[in-house]
Design a protein around this motif. Structure first.
Motif, PDB file in Angstrom:
ATOM      1  N   ILE A  74       8.174  -1.360  -7.136  1.00  0.00           N
ATOM      2  CA  ILE A  74       8.176  -2.359  -6.061  1.00  0.00           C
ATOM      3  C   ILE A  74       9.606  -2.709  -5.663  1.00  0.00           C
ATOM      4  O   ILE A  74       9.947  -2.793  -4.476  1.00  0.00           O
ATOM      5  CB  ILE A  74       7.413  -3.616  -6.500  1.00  0.00           C
ATOM      6  N   GLY A  75      10.461  -2.913  -6.670  1.00  0.00           N
ATOM      7  CA  GLY A  75      11.859  -3.245  -6.383  1.00  0.00           C
ATOM      8  C   GLY A  75      12.558  -2.155  -5.591  1.00  0.00           C
ATOM      9  O   GLY A  75      13.339  -2.432  -4.674  1.00  0.00           O
ATOM     10  N   LEU A  76      12.276  -0.895  -5.927  1.00  0.00           N
ATOM     11  CA  LEU A  76      12.883   0.208  -5.183  1.00  0.00           C
ATOM     12  C   LEU A  76      12.404   0.212  -3.738  1.00  0.00           C
ATOM     13  O   LEU A  76      13.186   0.472  -2.815  1.00  0.00           O
ATOM     14  CB  LEU A  76      12.541   1.536  -5.858  1.00  0.00           C
ATOM     15  N   ALA A  77      11.122  -0.068  -3.524  1.00  0.00           N
ATOM     16  CA  ALA A  77      10.613  -0.122  -2.154  1.00  0.00           C
ATOM     17  C   ALA A  77      11.266  -1.255  -1.370  1.00  0.00           C
ATOM     18  O   ALA A  77      11.656  -1.083  -0.205  1.00  0.00           O
ATOM     19  CB  ALA A  77       9.096  -0.290  -2.174  1.00  0.00           C
ATOM     20  N   LEU A  78      11.395  -2.420  -2.000  1.00  0.00           N
ATOM     21  CA  LEU A  78      11.977  -3.570  -1.319  1.00  0.00           C
ATOM     22  C   LEU A  78      13.456  -3.356  -0.999  1.00  0.00           C
ATOM     23  O   LEU A  78      13.970  -3.890  -0.015  1.00  0.00           O
ATOM     24  CB  LEU A  78      11.802  -4.826  -2.171  1.00  0.00           C
ATOM     25  N   SER A  79      14.145  -2.591  -1.829  1.00  0.00           N
ATOM     26  CA  SER A  79      15.577  -2.367  -1.608  1.00  0.00           C
ATOM     27  C   SER A  79      15.851  -1.152  -0.722  1.00  0.00           C
ATOM     28  O   SER A  79      17.005  -0.867  -0.410  1.00  0.00           O
ATOM     29  CB  SER A  79      16.298  -2.201  -2.948  1.00  0.00           C
ATOM     30  N   THR A  80      14.786  -0.443  -0.325  1.00  0.00           N
ATOM     31  CA  THR A  80      14.975   0.756   0.506  1.00  0.00           C
ATOM     32  C   THR A  80      14.084   0.700   1.743  1.00  0.00           C
ATOM     33  O   THR A  80      13.381   1.653   2.062  1.00  0.00           O
ATOM     34  CB  THR A  80      14.667   2.042  -0.287  1.00  0.00           C
ATOM     35  N   GLY A  81      14.121  -0.437   2.438  1.00  0.00           N
ATOM     36  CA  GLY A  81      13.445  -0.507   3.718  1.00  0.00           C
ATOM     37  C   GLY A  81      12.140  -1.269   3.746  1.00  0.00           C
ATOM     38  O   GLY A  81      11.543  -1.427   4.806  1.00  0.00           O
ATOM     39  N   ARG A  82      11.657  -1.734   2.599  1.00  0.00           N
ATOM     40  CA  ARG A  82      10.380  -2.443   2.545  1.00  0.00           C
ATOM     41  C   ARG A  82       9.263  -1.592   3.154  1.00  0.00           C
ATOM     42  O   ARG A  82       8.944  -0.544   2.639  1.00  0.00           O
ATOM     43  CB  ARG A  82      10.483  -3.816   3.210  1.00  0.00           C
ATOM     44  N   GLN A  83       8.662  -2.017   4.275  1.00  0.00           N
ATOM     45  CA  GLN A  83       7.527  -1.286   4.828  1.00  0.00           C
ATOM     46  C   GLN A  83       7.936   0.015   5.513  1.00  0.00           C
ATOM     47  O   GLN A  83       7.093   0.889   5.721  1.00  0.00           O
ATOM     48  CB  GLN A  83       6.775  -2.167   5.833  1.00  0.00           C
ATOM     49  N   ALA A 127      15.443   4.430 -16.802  1.00  0.00           N
ATOM     50  CA  ALA A 127      16.467   5.057 -15.974  1.00  0.00           C
ATOM     51  C   ALA A 127      16.016   6.429 -15.489  1.00  0.00           C
ATOM     52  O   ALA A 127      16.217   6.803 -14.325  1.00  0.00           O
ATOM     53  CB  ALA A 127      17.776   5.174 -16.756  1.00  0.00           C
ATOM     54  N   LEU A 128      15.406   7.203 -16.384  1.00  0.00           N
ATOM     55  CA  LEU A 128      14.933   8.529 -16.003  1.00  0.00           C
ATOM     56  C   LEU A 128      13.822   8.431 -14.955  1.00  0.00           C
ATOM     57  O   LEU A 128      13.735   9.282 -14.052  1.00  0.00           O
ATOM     58  CB  LEU A 128      14.441   9.271 -17.240  1.00  0.00           C
ATOM     59  N   LEU A 129      12.986   7.415 -15.045  1.00  0.00           N
ATOM     60  CA  LEU A 129      11.968   7.197 -14.026  1.00  0.00           C
ATOM     61  C   LEU A 129      12.597   6.961 -12.661  1.00  0.00           C
ATOM     62  O   LEU A 129      12.096   7.436 -11.635  1.00  0.00           O
ATOM     63  CB  LEU A 129      11.081   6.005 -14.412  1.00  0.00           C
ATOM     64  N   PHE A 130      13.700   6.221 -12.618  1.00  0.00           N
ATOM     65  CA  PHE A 130      14.411   6.000 -11.369  1.00  0.00           C
ATOM     66  C   PHE A 130      14.843   7.331 -10.753  1.00  0.00           C
ATOM     67  O   PHE A 130      14.736   7.535  -9.542  1.00  0.00           O
ATOM     68  CB  PHE A 130      15.639   5.118 -11.607  1.00  0.00           C
ATOM     69  N   LEU A 209       5.646   4.022 -11.182  1.00  0.00           N
ATOM     70  CA  LEU A 209       6.624   3.809 -10.127  1.00  0.00           C
ATOM     71  C   LEU A 209       6.067   4.185  -8.762  1.00  0.00           C
ATOM     72  O   LEU A 209       6.381   3.545  -7.757  1.00  0.00           O
ATOM     73  CB  LEU A 209       7.922   4.579 -10.420  1.00  0.00           C
ATOM     74  N   LEU A 210       5.213   5.208  -8.729  1.00  0.00           N
ATOM     75  CA  LEU A 210       4.587   5.569  -7.455  1.00  0.00           C
ATOM     76  C   LEU A 210       3.636   4.467  -6.994  1.00  0.00           C
ATOM     77  O   LEU A 210       3.596   4.127  -5.802  1.00  0.00           O
ATOM     78  CB  LEU A 210       3.858   6.900  -7.599  1.00  0.00           C
ATOM     79  N   VAL A 211       2.866   3.907  -7.915  1.00  0.00           N
ATOM     80  CA  VAL A 211       2.011   2.766  -7.574  1.00  0.00           C
ATOM     81  C   VAL A 211       2.868   1.602  -7.078  1.00  0.00           C
ATOM     82  O   VAL A 211       2.533   0.931  -6.094  1.00  0.00           O
ATOM     83  CB  VAL A 211       1.161   2.346  -8.789  1.00  0.00           C
ATOM     84  N   GLY A 212       3.992   1.362  -7.761  1.00  0.00           N
ATOM     85  CA  GLY A 212       4.886   0.291  -7.330  1.00  0.00           C
ATOM     86  C   GLY A 212       5.456   0.538  -5.950  1.00  0.00           C
ATOM     87  O   GLY A 212       5.571  -0.393  -5.139  1.00  0.00           O
ATOM     88  N   LEU A 213       5.816   1.788  -5.655  1.00  0.00           N
ATOM     89  CA  LEU A 213       6.299   2.105  -4.312  1.00  0.00           C
ATOM     90  C   LEU A 213       5.229   1.828  -3.270  1.00  0.00           C
ATOM     91  O   LEU A 213       5.517   1.300  -2.185  1.00  0.00           O
ATOM     92  CB  LEU A 213       6.726   3.571  -4.238  1.00  0.00           C
ATOM     93  N   VAL A 214       3.986   2.194  -3.578  1.00  0.00           N
ATOM     94  CA  VAL A 214       2.887   1.917  -2.651  1.00  0.00           C
ATOM     95  C   VAL A 214       2.785   0.415  -2.395  1.00  0.00           C
ATOM     96  O   VAL A 214       2.706  -0.040  -1.243  1.00  0.00           O
ATOM     97  CB  VAL A 214       1.556   2.459  -3.211  1.00  0.00           C
ATOM     98  N   ILE A 215       2.784  -0.376  -3.468  1.00  0.00           N
ATOM     99  CA  ILE A 215       2.670  -1.827  -3.309  1.00  0.00           C
ATOM    100  C   ILE A 215       3.859  -2.377  -2.533  1.00  0.00           C
ATOM    101  O   ILE A 215       3.711  -3.217  -1.637  1.00  0.00           O
ATOM    102  CB  ILE A 215       2.560  -2.506  -4.688  1.00  0.00           C
TER     103      ILE A 215
END
Length: 411
Positions: A74-83, A127-130, A209-215
């Motif tokens: 989720i944090g990665l999505a929010l820091s890289t453009g949100r929607q 870190a590796l997940l990132f 992390l993929l689920v988090g990106l979706v959210i």
């Protein structure tokens, strides 16, 4: 004639800003941090021959760490453009920033890995997940949903096929401990541990992390989205856990697994409820039908992802309520959640200082947990009120800025 009394203006509700509503994300991080502290400091099994699960084990085992990982997405999505996912130059800059941040987290994790501590440290895996999620940062929502669903279902199957091969190597590609700097000299066991044979197998955990990106790509400031996360996450979690229980208890799963279980001292009934990490899941496909914590099966990944989505939805709704009441109800949790890397690292260091030592006079395990939790909340709250970043969060932000801009900008 005009009256001397003047009408008091009604207190209009202030328009909500996206940033203030998303304080719920930091609050969820705070919950994840406290849950992980609980599993580190409090027993997850009763000290008896049957290893009866405690309420701590039944509540937090597997769920707290999974929430931590979903929130990373989720944090990665929010820091890289949100929607709107980044494209072209912006995407490359985002990937450079995430890479440098991941390297910083890995360095912290490898340093903590050299400590003697009875805690499975998540940071190197984190870190590796990132790094593994970098190819997915530019995907649109529909593509992300497809990848998340496919990874959640198929990665445990591939891991089940690959793990015995890795463990059969001589020596096995398995460290059996926290990765540290010295393990860089033996990359194959290190990579085996990180991806497939360790406590937090990155290969399957990428699903989180993929689920988090979706959210994170959803319109998280909308009440309907927050409600759907709470209700939908709860439904998915309940369904996955129900299917896992039925497979074990009603469809013959537990009987089949008891025939291949070769880990004496680990009652199957107990570990299926709390922690399947200590068990080598091989010899029967029934392992994949379990929803046991830390089993990284499809049902476990679905259950813990659902729990994470529900917690995020609940925290966002509480943030909305707090804003409507003009009360910062989430301040204690979001304070700790705003600096989880620093607080988690300090927590691990403090736990290592008391490793294999008796508790101080007058202290209990409960007391130790409440001391860690209270200090995390107090320090986090102080930093938020002072508008400071945590030391490691400051370094991570600087690394991210360096990746984006080629220089350390205003941090």
């Amino acid at each position: 004639m005009t009256s001397r009394a003047t009408a008091r203006p009604s207190r209009a509700r202030r328009p909500s800003s996206p940033a203030s509503r998303l304080r719920g994300i930091d609050a969820a991080r705070g919950l994840a941090l406290l849950g992980m502290m609980a599993t580190h400091l409090l027993p997850t099994f009763e000290p008896n021959a049957d290893l009866t699960p405690t309420w701590i084990g039944l509540t937090f085992s597997g769920r707290a760490a999974a929430l931590f990982a979903v929130l990373a997405g989720i944090g990665l999505a929010l820091s890289t453009g949100r929607q709107v996912p980044p494209e072209a130059t912006a995407l490359n800059a985002a990937r450079r920033g995430v890479t440098l941040r991941a390297l910083l987290i890995a360095a912290v994790g490898l340093s903590l890995g050299g400590l003697e501590v009875n805690v499975a440290i998540i940071l190197v895996h984190y870190a590796l997940l990132f790094l593994c999620v970098l190819p997915f940062l530019g995907l649109k929502l529909k593509a992300l949903c497809a990848w998340a669903a496919g990874w959640l279902v198929l990665s445990p199957v591939l891991a089940y096929l690959l793990r015995p091969w890795l463990m059969a190597a001589e020596p096995p590609l398995h460290l059996g401990r926290n990765p540290s700097w010295e393990d860089l000299s033996t990359p194959l066991p290190l990579l085996g541990e990180l991806f497939l044979t360790g406590y937090y197998p990155v290969f399957q955990w990428l699903a989180y992390l993929l689920v988090g990106l979706v959210i994170g790509r959803l319109a998280l400031t909308k009440a309907i989205v927050q409600i759907l996360l709470l209700t939908g996450g709860t439904a998915v979690a309940a369904l996955a856990k129900g299917l896992g229980t039925a497979a074990m208890e009603n469809w013959g799963g537990r009987a089949a697994l008891e025939q291949v279980l070769n880990s004496p001292g680990y009652p199957l009934d107990s570990v299926l409820q709390v922690n399947l990490t200590g068990i080598r899941q091989e010899g029967s496909w029934w392992w994949l039908a379990s929803a046991a914590p830390h089993s990284a099966t499809p049902l476990d990944l679905a259950h813990t992802s659902g729990v994470a989505a529900a917690v995020v939805g609940a925290c966002l709704l509480l943030g909305r309520l707090a804003e409507w009441l003009d009360l910062d109800l989430l301040l204690p949790l979001r304070g700790a959640g705003a600096m989880t890397l620093t607080l988690y690292s300090v927590h691990i260091w403090v736990v290592s200082a008391s490793y294999l030592k008796p508790l101080p006079a007058g202290w209990t395990q409960d007391g130790m947990f409440f001391a860690h939790a209270a200090l995390a909340i107090m320090v986090g709250t102080a930093f938020v009120l002072l508008k400071w970043r945590g030391p490691l969060e400051y370094a991570g932000h600087a690394a991210n800025q360096l990746g984006h801009n080629g220089r350390i900008g205003a941090v």
